[in-house]
Design a protein around this motif. Structure first.
Motif, PDB file in Angstrom:
ATOM      1  N   THR A 161       0.861  -1.186   0.000  1.00 31.99           N
ATOM      2  CA  THR A 161       0.000   0.000   0.000  1.00 31.99           C
ATOM      3  C   THR A 161       0.892   1.228   0.000  1.00 31.99           C
ATOM      4  OG1 THR A 161      -1.644  -1.214   1.287  1.00 31.99           O
ATOM      5  CG2 THR A 161      -1.878   1.183   1.204  1.00 31.99           C
ATOM      6  N   SER A 162       0.613   2.155  -0.924  1.00 26.15           N
ATOM      7  CA  SER A 162       1.467   3.348  -1.047  1.00 26.15           C
ATOM      8  C   SER A 162       0.642   4.530  -1.536  1.00 26.15           C
ATOM      9  CB  SER A 162       2.599   3.073  -2.043  1.00 26.15           C
ATOM     10  OG  SER A 162       2.074   2.984  -3.363  1.00 26.15           O
ATOM     11  N   ASN A 163       1.315   5.656  -1.687  1.00 23.41           N
ATOM     12  CA  ASN A 163       0.663   6.852  -2.211  1.00 23.41           C
ATOM     13  C   ASN A 163       0.764   6.933  -3.734  1.00 23.41           C
ATOM     14  OD1 ASN A 163       3.462   7.418  -2.300  1.00 23.41           O
ATOM     15  ND2 ASN A 163       3.095   9.605  -2.144  1.00 23.41           N
ATOM     16  N   ALA A 164       1.124   5.840  -4.378  1.00 19.74           N
ATOM     17  CA  ALA A 164       1.248   5.806  -5.834  1.00 19.74           C
ATOM     18  C   ALA A 164      -0.124   5.965  -6.489  1.00 19.74           C
ATOM     19  CB  ALA A 164       1.894   4.498  -6.284  1.00 19.74           C
ATOM     20  N   ALA A 165      -0.105   6.270  -7.771  1.00 24.38           N
ATOM     21  CA  ALA A 165      -1.352   6.411  -8.518  1.00 24.38           C
ATOM     22  C   ALA A 165      -2.208   5.151  -8.378  1.00 24.38           C
ATOM     23  CB  ALA A 165      -1.041   6.707  -9.985  1.00 24.38           C
ATOM     24  N   THR A 166      -1.579   3.975  -8.393  1.00 24.84           N
ATOM     25  CA  THR A 166      -2.248   2.715  -8.089  1.00 24.84           C
ATOM     26  C   THR A 166      -1.871   2.395  -6.649  1.00 24.84           C
ATOM     27  OG1 THR A 166      -2.034   1.983 -10.369  1.00 24.84           O
ATOM     28  CG2 THR A 166      -2.483   0.288  -8.741  1.00 24.84           C
ATOM     29  N   THR A 167      -2.809   2.567  -5.719  1.00 26.86           N
ATOM     30  CA  THR A 167      -2.482   2.511  -4.288  1.00 26.86           C
ATOM     31  C   THR A 167      -2.137   1.125  -3.762  1.00 26.86           C
ATOM     32  OG1 THR A 167      -4.817   2.356  -3.709  1.00 26.86           O
ATOM     33  CG2 THR A 167      -3.846   4.557  -3.743  1.00 26.86           C
ATOM     34  N   HIS A 168      -2.604   0.076  -4.418  1.00 28.98           N
ATOM     35  CA  HIS A 168      -2.318  -1.290  -3.968  1.00 28.98           C
ATOM     36  C   HIS A 168      -1.621  -2.061  -5.086  1.00 28.98           C
ATOM     37  CE1 HIS A 168      -5.471  -0.113  -1.120  1.00 28.98           C
ATOM     38  NE2 HIS A 168      -4.843  -0.914  -0.295  1.00 28.98           N
ATOM     39  N   THR A 169      -0.470  -2.640  -4.756  1.00 29.95           N
ATOM     40  CA  THR A 169       0.291  -3.450  -5.699  1.00 29.95           C
ATOM     41  C   THR A 169       0.459  -4.834  -5.095  1.00 29.95           C
ATOM     42  OG1 THR A 169       1.497  -1.492  -6.440  1.00 29.95           O
ATOM     43  CG2 THR A 169       2.477  -3.631  -6.947  1.00 29.95           C
ATOM     44  N   SER A 170       0.194  -5.877  -5.869  1.00 28.74           N
ATOM     45  CA  SER A 170       0.305  -7.251  -5.376  1.00 28.74           C
ATOM     46  C   SER A 170       1.597  -7.889  -5.856  1.00 28.74           C
ATOM     47  CB  SER A 170      -0.872  -8.093  -5.867  1.00 28.74           C
ATOM     48  OG  SER A 170      -2.069  -7.615  -5.321  1.00 28.74           O
ATOM     49  N   LEU A 171       2.274  -8.557  -4.925  1.00 28.11           N
ATOM     50  CA  LEU A 171       3.471  -9.336  -5.220  1.00 28.11           C
ATOM     51  C   LEU A 171       3.125 -10.792  -4.926  1.00 28.11           C
ATOM     52  CD1 LEU A 171       5.993  -7.041  -3.321  1.00 28.11           C
ATOM     53  CD2 LEU A 171       5.392  -6.952  -5.755  1.00 28.11           C
ATOM     54  N   HIS A 172       3.740 -11.719  -5.651  1.00 29.46           N
ATOM     55  CA  HIS A 172       3.368 -13.135  -5.527  1.00 29.46           C
ATOM     56  C   HIS A 172       4.595 -13.995  -5.251  1.00 29.46           C
ATOM     57  CE1 HIS A 172      -0.614 -12.139  -7.135  1.00 29.46           C
ATOM     58  NE2 HIS A 172       0.058 -11.279  -7.870  1.00 29.46           N
ATOM     59  N   LEU A 173       4.478 -14.858  -4.262  1.00 29.92           N
ATOM     60  CA  LEU A 173       5.509 -15.813  -3.894  1.00 29.92           C
ATOM     61  C   LEU A 173       4.910 -17.190  -4.083  1.00 29.92           C
ATOM     62  CD1 LEU A 173       8.376 -15.894  -2.582  1.00 29.92           C
ATOM     63  CD2 LEU A 173       7.222 -16.066  -0.374  1.00 29.92           C
ATOM     64  N   ARG A 174       5.548 -18.002  -4.942  1.00 27.83           N
ATOM     65  CA  ARG A 174       4.995 -19.324  -5.267  1.00 27.83           C
ATOM     66  C   ARG A 174       6.059 -20.401  -5.103  1.00 27.83           C
ATOM     67  NH1 ARG A 174       2.731 -16.191  -9.686  1.00 27.83           N
ATOM     68  NH2 ARG A 174       0.479 -16.121  -9.467  1.00 27.83           N
ATOM     69  N   GLY A 175       5.599 -21.607  -4.904  1.00 31.44           N
ATOM     70  CA  GLY A 175       6.496 -22.744  -4.814  1.00 31.44           C
ATOM     71  C   GLY A 175       5.769 -23.924  -4.232  1.00 31.44           C
ATOM     72  N   GLU A 176       6.567 -24.930  -3.837  1.00 34.50           N
ATOM     73  CA  GLU A 176       5.987 -26.140  -3.267  1.00 34.50           C
ATOM     74  C   GLU A 176       6.832 -26.579  -2.082  1.00 34.50           C
ATOM     75  OE1 GLU A 176       4.502 -30.591  -4.652  1.00 34.50           O
ATOM     76  OE2 GLU A 176       5.161 -29.143  -6.153  1.00 34.50           O
ATOM     77  N   VAL A 177       6.138 -27.051  -1.051  1.00 33.21           N
ATOM     78  CA  VAL A 177       6.806 -27.528   0.167  1.00 33.21           C
ATOM     79  C   VAL A 177       6.522 -29.025   0.289  1.00 33.21           C
ATOM     80  CG1 VAL A 177       6.971 -27.320   2.684  1.00 33.21           C
ATOM     81  CG2 VAL A 177       6.500 -25.289   1.290  1.00 33.21           C
ATOM     82  N   GLU A 178       7.600 -29.812   0.444  1.00 37.19           N
ATOM     83  CA  GLU A 178       7.431 -31.247   0.621  1.00 37.19           C
ATOM     84  C   GLU A 178       8.086 -31.710   1.909  1.00 37.19           C
ATOM     85  OE1 GLU A 178      11.129 -32.831  -2.139  1.00 37.19           O
ATOM     86  OE2 GLU A 178       9.139 -32.759  -3.027  1.00 37.19           O
ATOM     87  N   LYS A 179       7.660 -32.881   2.394  1.00 34.48           N
ATOM     88  CA  LYS A 179       8.212 -33.446   3.650  1.00 34.48           C
ATOM     89  C   LYS A 179       9.663 -33.787   3.485  1.00 34.48           C
ATOM     90  CE  LYS A 179       5.114 -34.710   7.009  1.00 34.48           C
ATOM     91  NZ  LYS A 179       5.326 -33.913   8.148  1.00 34.48           N
TER      92      LYS A 179
END
Length: 155
Positions: A137-155
């Protein structure tokens, strides 16, 4: 006879609800179509005025950490640049899960300068495919920007 006062109260409440609904619909109808969805109803809109000259431009908004063993911690830094004409102020960074901890640049970022959001994902108890969303969340023209963290967790 006891039902008559109850009936009158019900009719009065129903009429009041319909009246306020019609007023809201009338106010919404007064907003030009090009502004619908851009500003909340009741907020002053000045045509041609930009709320901020700051622009948050992310180098890469997604990171795939691949496959990790449960219990490992994954760290990543998302870098961004203020490509606007005013200082960029990041007011909050929120992860979609408590297993992901964000840190971010808290000082204003001048036009042309870089900032970063560092995230640490703790994979303990997070088996299977993962997709964590970090909202900036910022004061930018687009107030909300989404970042994505992906992967897989195994035993």
């Amino acid at each position: 006879m006891k039902w008559i006062p109850l009936f009158l109260v019900s009719v009065t409440l129903l009429a009041a609800c319909n009246s306020s609904q019609n007023q809201d619909e009338t106010e919404a109808a007064d907003i030009p179509m090009e502004q619908v969805g851009k500003q909340p109803v009741g907020q002053t809109i000045i045509p041609g005025a930009d709320s901020s000259g700051a622009v948050l431009e992310v180098t890469d908004d997604a990171y795939d950490f691949g496959i990790v063993k449960e219990g490992e911690k994954v760290e990543h830094e998302f870098r961004f640049t203020n490509t606007g004409s005013s200082p960029l102020i990041v007011s909050n960074v929120q992860a979609s899960c408590g297993c992901t901890t964000p840190e971010y640049s808290k000082n204003p970022i001048a036009p042309g300068e870089e900032g970063l959001v560092k995230v640490v994902f703790n994979s303990t108890g997070q088996l299977g495919k993962q997709h964590k969303v970090i909202t900036v969340t910022s004061n930018a023209a687009t107030t909300h920007t989404s970042l994505h963290l992906r992967g897989e967790v195994e035993k």
